[in-house]
Design an enzyme around this catalytic site. Structure first.
Site: not given
Length: 403
Positions: A125, A213
């Protein structure tokens, strides 16, 4: 301004950020053609079908009408057809959309990245945003990427790493290497990750992103580092520098009343309350919303008409607020600094007459230049408008209206 995944990936490619390749499709036929191209290019019969909406949690979300998940892996063209038919035009409900869901107008048919054994691939992530407390950009990253990143942040926050970057300068080489090291990478994967993070940060700055993101950030078995999914938000105030990005705006994903308000240069955000607000100035609008809450009501919206309110902006504000069936009263709270209160009062009266009978109580609180004259205009207008000068008076009238 939010972007779809396929739009964000196209922008990232301009900054040499490796992404999962795919094709945005609006019809089943386009999805089938996209699958054929992907199969010819990759040699794999697998492809991923992803619903394109402005919300996360698509993989766990389901389409109301068909029960199909918002992200599906197809093994052949028959499944591509099945999934495209089951997702396109349906209402996808995820943890971020709420029970109403969002209608899916496009899907992304993309190459399958999981072409090797699970022991060789890894999901990470990584996101970049502004840390307002430190006044610096922050890169947040974790070895635990994928659909359960929210649980990781809640249950094991020690697995979330942060790297701060001064907004006046670039991401330093040692910082990019530190990120790759903390992700446990080595060799060619380490080098590819350093390039990836550096180029991604350049994209974040160059595109004036509010948030960028990547989840998952994927390390393939051949050590390539790739953005498999991407969420990108662009600072609205910077869109004047990015005409190409502004053209990507998808108003079908936005609240219709917010879009209409923007067309009238009104700053409007829809909320879930019962008292409509029309205020000049963001700070006063926030204070007005607090006052409504303390009076026993719930603000139905945030609406800042700006410092030059007139009959036209007031009328537009009225019409937008009245589209909400939950509104039981409207509070107009104007401070007459740049604009005179009597002019605003005249605008309220004119707008009231233009719209016709308004079915909810209207409370007008005007303070500042010519406030007394404004109150007199409203009191003598013969319209069902209640006026106040003090904030406490307006609060009492709101309390009575929603009782």
């Amino acid at each position: 301004m939010n972007l779809h995944e396929y739009q964000a990936k196209e922008l990232l490619k301009k900054y040499n950020v490796p992404v999962q390749e795919g094709f945005a499709c609006s019809t089943v036929h386009e999805a089938e053609e996209a699958y054929r191209q992907i199969k010819n290019q990759s040699g794999s019969s697998f492809a991923v079908v992803k619903a394109q909406i402005h919300a996360g949690g698509r993989g766990k979300g389901t389409v109301k009408e068909t029960g199909i998940n918002g992200v599906k892996v197809a093994k052949n063209i028959d499944q591509i057809t099945e999934f495209a038919k089951g997702i396109l035009g349906g209402t996808l409900v995820t943890i971020q959309t709420g029970p109403a869901g969002k209608v899916v107008n496009k899907i992304l048919v993309a190459q399958d990245m999981y072409y090797d054994g699970p022991s060789e691939r890894k999901e990470f992530y990584l996101s970049i945003l502004l840390d307002r407390t430190k006044k610096q950009n922050v890169i947040m990253y974790s070895t635990e990427g994928g659909m359960n990143i929210e649980d990781v942040a809640h249950d094991t926050p020690e697995k979330i790493f942060k790297e701060w970057v001064h907004p006046g300068g670039p991401l330093q080489g040692f910082q990019a290497r530190k990120i790759a090291f903390n992700l446990g990478l080595s060799g060619e994967a380490f080098k590819n990750c350093v390039k990836f993070v550096t180029n991604l940060y350049n994209a974040y700055v160059g595109l004036d992103c509010g948030m960028l993101e990547i989840n998952p950030l994927f390390k393939a078995a051949d050590d390539k580092v790739i953005a498999v999914d991407c969420k990108m938000n662009i600072d609205d105030n910077a869109l004047m520098r990015h005409a190409d990005v502004a053209a990507m705006r998808d108003t079908t994903e936005e609240d219709p009343t917010e879009v209409e308000a923007g067309n009238h240069n009104l700053n409007f955000i829809k909320l879930d309350g019962n008292v409509g607000c029309m205020v000049n100035g963001a700070g006063l609008a926030m204070a007005t919303m607090d006052m409504i809450q303390l009076s026993g009501g719930q603000p139905a919206n945030f609406l800042d008409v700006g410092g030059t309110a007139n009959a036209q902006t007031v009328e537009a504000g009225f019409k937008i607020i009245l589209k909400d069936p939950n509104v039981k009263a409207i509070l107009i709270n104007i401070f007459g600094g740049i604009v005179r209160c009597d002019r605003v009062a005249a605008g309220v009266i004119e707008a009231y007459k233009t719209i016709g009978d308004i079915p909810v109580p209207i409370i007008v609180r005007l303070q500042g230049t010519n406030a007394e004259e404004a109150k007199k205009l409203i009191d003598e207008s013969g319209l069902k408008v209640q006026s106040a000068i003090q904030l406490s008076e307006a609060a009492d009238l709101v309390k009575q209206a929603v009782a």
